[in-house]
Design a protein around this motif. Structure first.
Motif, PDB file in Angstrom:
ATOM      1  N   THR A  38       0.842  -1.178   0.000  1.00 59.54           N
ATOM      2  CA  THR A  38       0.000   0.000   0.000  1.00 59.54           C
ATOM      3  C   THR A  38       0.886   1.240   0.000  1.00 59.54           C
ATOM      4  O   THR A  38       1.666   1.429   0.931  1.00 59.54           O
ATOM      5  N   ARG A  79      -6.520  -4.992   9.845  1.00 54.17           N
ATOM      6  CA  ARG A  79      -7.496  -4.072   9.244  1.00 54.17           C
ATOM      7  C   ARG A  79      -6.879  -3.197   8.165  1.00 54.17           C
ATOM      8  O   ARG A  79      -7.398  -2.115   7.862  1.00 54.17           O
ATOM      9  N   GLN A  80      -5.782  -3.609   7.621  1.00 53.82           N
ATOM     10  CA  GLN A  80      -5.074  -2.832   6.614  1.00 53.82           C
ATOM     11  C   GLN A  80      -5.980  -2.494   5.435  1.00 53.82           C
ATOM     12  O   GLN A  80      -5.875  -1.415   4.862  1.00 53.82           O
ATOM     13  N   SER A  81      -6.896  -3.360   5.122  1.00 51.57           N
ATOM     14  CA  SER A  81      -7.788  -3.119   3.985  1.00 51.57           C
ATOM     15  C   SER A  81      -8.737  -1.946   4.236  1.00 51.57           C
ATOM     16  O   SER A  81      -9.285  -1.379   3.290  1.00 51.57           O
ATOM     17  N   THR A  82      -8.918  -1.556   5.499  1.00 49.79           N
ATOM     18  CA  THR A  82      -9.812  -0.430   5.795  1.00 49.79           C
ATOM     19  C   THR A  82      -9.102   0.912   5.676  1.00 49.79           C
ATOM     20  O   THR A  82      -9.751   1.955   5.745  1.00 49.79           O
ATOM     21  N   PHE A  83      -7.782   0.881   5.503  1.00 51.52           N
ATOM     22  CA  PHE A  83      -7.030   2.132   5.364  1.00 51.52           C
ATOM     23  C   PHE A  83      -7.294   2.718   3.983  1.00 51.52           C
ATOM     24  O   PHE A  83      -7.113   2.058   2.964  1.00 51.52           O
ATOM     25  N   ARG A  84      -7.726   3.977   3.983  1.00 53.19           N
ATOM     26  CA  ARG A  84      -8.011   4.652   2.715  1.00 53.19           C
ATOM     27  C   ARG A  84      -6.716   5.216   2.134  1.00 53.19           C
ATOM     28  O   ARG A  84      -5.976   5.927   2.815  1.00 53.19           O
ATOM     29  N   THR A  85      -6.465   4.897   0.904  1.00 55.30           N
ATOM     30  CA  THR A  85      -5.287   5.408   0.220  1.00 55.30           C
ATOM     31  C   THR A  85      -5.324   6.934   0.247  1.00 55.30           C
ATOM     32  O   THR A  85      -6.343   7.546  -0.025  1.00 55.30           O
ATOM     33  N   ALA A 125      -4.979   8.696   2.964  1.00 49.17           N
ATOM     34  CA  ALA A 125      -5.303   9.150   4.318  1.00 49.17           C
ATOM     35  C   ALA A 125      -4.013   9.230   5.136  1.00 49.17           C
ATOM     36  O   ALA A 125      -2.965   8.709   4.753  1.00 49.17           O
ATOM     37  N   TRP A 133      -4.384   7.352  11.641  1.00 52.05           N
ATOM     38  CA  TRP A 133      -5.065   6.068  11.629  1.00 52.05           C
ATOM     39  C   TRP A 133      -4.466   5.135  12.683  1.00 52.05           C
ATOM     40  O   TRP A 133      -5.174   4.507  13.463  1.00 52.05           O
TER      41      TRP A 133
END
Length: 187
Positions: A5, A45-51, A53, A58
């Motif tokens: 990411t 929860r890495q998938s919930t991090f918005r690119t 952001a 976070w």
């Protein structure tokens, strides 16, 4: 955290996370544990991090929430311990005969064949219905009822001082003899 990411630089945030954790818990070891827990949650929860952001905000938010979860867990545990202490203060210790008898009964229960012990435990201790216990063990209800009946019969036999059914390791109750006294006792 795995580098896939863009803008997800966790390593660069470790110092800030450690400082914040130390200010929250005021103990270096607990702070490290808190940072570890927060990083594990962030990874999960890495998938919930918005690119795009802010990764620092976070991660700080995750660390703060992990701290709150720990506080709640600690308070809940303290309440349970306090309640147990209150109960312990109002109850009287069991006498020796009672303790010996409970130990014998416990040993008799654990001496049951595994299939009977499982069935009796689910029905008598966990208070499951026969159907629920049968579903749990993946056996027919009739088989469960038979196992429970045989287990109860073996325990009854043990309680009555008789020997257990062949193939079990149950020992009959040990009857204690009172030793000592005034000397007037007749044996």
């Amino acid at each position: 955290m795995n580098g896939k990411t863009p803008g997800f630089n966790v390593i660069g945030q470790l110092a800030a996370l450690r400082r914040y954790a130390l200010s929250l818990v005021r103990n270096p070891d607990e702070a490290e544990d808190l940072v570890h827990d927060a990083l594990v949650k962030a990874y999960e929860r890495q998938s919930t991090f918005r690119t795009g952001a802010n990764v620092r905000n976070w991660l700080m938010s995750i660390l703060h929430n992990a701290h709150i979860d720990r506080l709640r867990q600690r308070r809940s545990q303290e309440r349970r311990h306090d309640a147990a202490a209150e109960i312990a203060e109002t109850s009287a210790p069991a006498n020796q005969d009672h303790s010996v008898r409970l130990t014998q009964l416990r040993n008799a229960f654990f001496g049951l064949p595994e299939e009977q012990r499982e069935a009796l435990h689910l029905v008598a201790i966990e208070e499951l219905s026969y159907q629920e216990a049968a579903d749990t063990l993946a056996i027919p209800v009739g088989t469960l009822m038979s196992r429970v009946a045989r287990a109860r019969q073996r325990l009854r036999s043990f309680e009555q001082g008789g020997s257990a059914a062949p193939g079990t390791h149950l020992r009959p109750a040990i009857h204690l003899k009172i030793v000592g006294g005034t000397g007037d006792d007749k044996q």
